[in-house]
Design a protein around this motif. Structure first.
Motif, mmCIF file in Angstrom:
data_model
loop_
_atom_site.group_PDB
_atom_site.id
_atom_site.type_symbol
_atom_site.label_atom_id
_atom_site.label_comp_id
_atom_site.label_asym_id
_atom_site.label_seq_id
_atom_site.Cartn_x
_atom_site.Cartn_y
_atom_site.Cartn_z
ATOM 1 N N UNK A 57 -90.137 -6.697 -42.567
ATOM 2 C CA UNK A 57 -89.219 -6.675 -43.004
ATOM 3 C C UNK A 57 -88.933 -5.682 -43.700
ATOM 4 N N UNK A 58 -89.430 -5.573 -44.672
ATOM 5 C CA UNK A 58 -89.773 -4.512 -45.874
ATOM 6 C C UNK A 58 -89.633 -2.539 -44.757
ATOM 7 N N UNK A 59 -90.745 -1.917 -43.887
ATOM 8 C CA UNK A 59 -89.796 -1.545 -43.310
ATOM 9 C C UNK A 59 -88.430 -1.631 -42.788
ATOM 10 N N UNK A 60 -87.597 -2.721 -42.190
ATOM 11 C CA UNK A 60 -86.273 -2.465 -41.798
ATOM 12 C C UNK A 60 -85.691 -2.333 -42.930
ATOM 13 N N UNK A 61 -85.900 -2.591 -44.238
ATOM 14 C CA UNK A 61 -85.009 -2.474 -45.444
ATOM 15 C C UNK A 61 -85.087 -1.165 -46.091
ATOM 16 N N UNK A 62 -86.699 -1.105 -45.978
ATOM 17 C CA UNK A 62 -86.371 0.472 -46.535
ATOM 18 C C UNK A 62 -85.724 1.781 -45.502
ATOM 19 N N UNK A 63 -85.682 1.017 -43.909
ATOM 20 C CA UNK A 63 -84.358 2.126 -43.315
ATOM 21 C C UNK A 63 -83.090 2.042 -43.876
ATOM 22 N N UNK A 64 -82.737 0.385 -44.363
ATOM 23 C CA UNK A 64 -81.383 0.054 -44.260
ATOM 24 C C UNK A 64 -80.997 0.517 -45.317
ATOM 25 N N UNK A 65 -81.894 0.884 -46.283
ATOM 26 C CA UNK A 65 -81.560 1.418 -47.789
ATOM 27 C C UNK A 65 -81.620 2.890 -47.910
#
Length: 188
Positions: A99-107
């Motif tokens: 989730x944190x990897x996806x969040x970093x890509x999203x932000x």
């Protein structure tokens, strides 16, 4: 600059709370202190057993002599709440990292605009991981006195359970904050 004015507050909140939650649940998962057993009959008064989901330690409070890898003579590790924690806590940790990897890509702070859908999906993953890591400490606490222990000994919730609870709550709040990104996407 890392988080420009274009990064919504909810995303920043999610990116602050979730790693903190991850650290707490990781510590809660690894530390052998889900339950403390003290005043064990026929044992020294200052002896305390610390039981986790992977290990069991005994410590003499007077000398701080601590021995881990204690034998599980009462079948503690066989019990369903302990088994469930052994499965759910690591699963939750992996989901949190994902989730944190996806969040970093999203932000994506190096882009002009954050990717709201990705951030929202990350929020859902982090929300799920928070809920997954909330189940074991809740169930364990509910079954605390039912799990095998020497009769007439004193049982107390250990700090690992508290840390797991707190970590789960931070992940849930952070995940919810990130799911607010869907709102921005829907407005567009």
């Amino acid at each position: 600059h890392f988080l420009g004015m274009r990064t919504p507050t909810a995303m920043i909140v999610g990116l602050v709370l979730c790693p903190c939650g991850l650290l707490l649940t990781l510590t809660g998962t690894l530390a052998p202190n889900w339950r403390q057993v003290s005043l064990i009959p026929n044992q020294p008064v200052d002896l305390v057993w610390e039981q986790g989901i992977w290990d069991m330690c005994s410590e003499r409070q007077s000398s701080h002599n601590r021995l881990c890898g204690q034998a599980d003579e009462l079948g503690y590790f066989e019990k369903v709440p302990v088994r469930a924690a052994q499965g759910l806590m690591p699963t939750s940790l992996v989901l949190t990292l994902l989730g944190l990897v996806v969040a970093a890509l999203g932000v994506r702070c190096w882009q002009k605009e954050p990717r709201h859908v990705l951030a929202g999906v990350a929020g859902l993953v982090l929300l799920l991981s928070g809920l997954l890591s909330l189940i074991p400490p809740s169930w364990y606490t509910h079954e605390l006195w039912a799990l095998p222990a020497p009769s007439d000994s004193t049982l107390v919730v250990g700090y690992s359970v508290v840390l797991s609870y707190l970590g789960s709550c931070l992940e849930i709040l952070g995940g919810l904050a990130l799911t607010l990104s869907f709102h921005h996407y829907c407005k567009e």
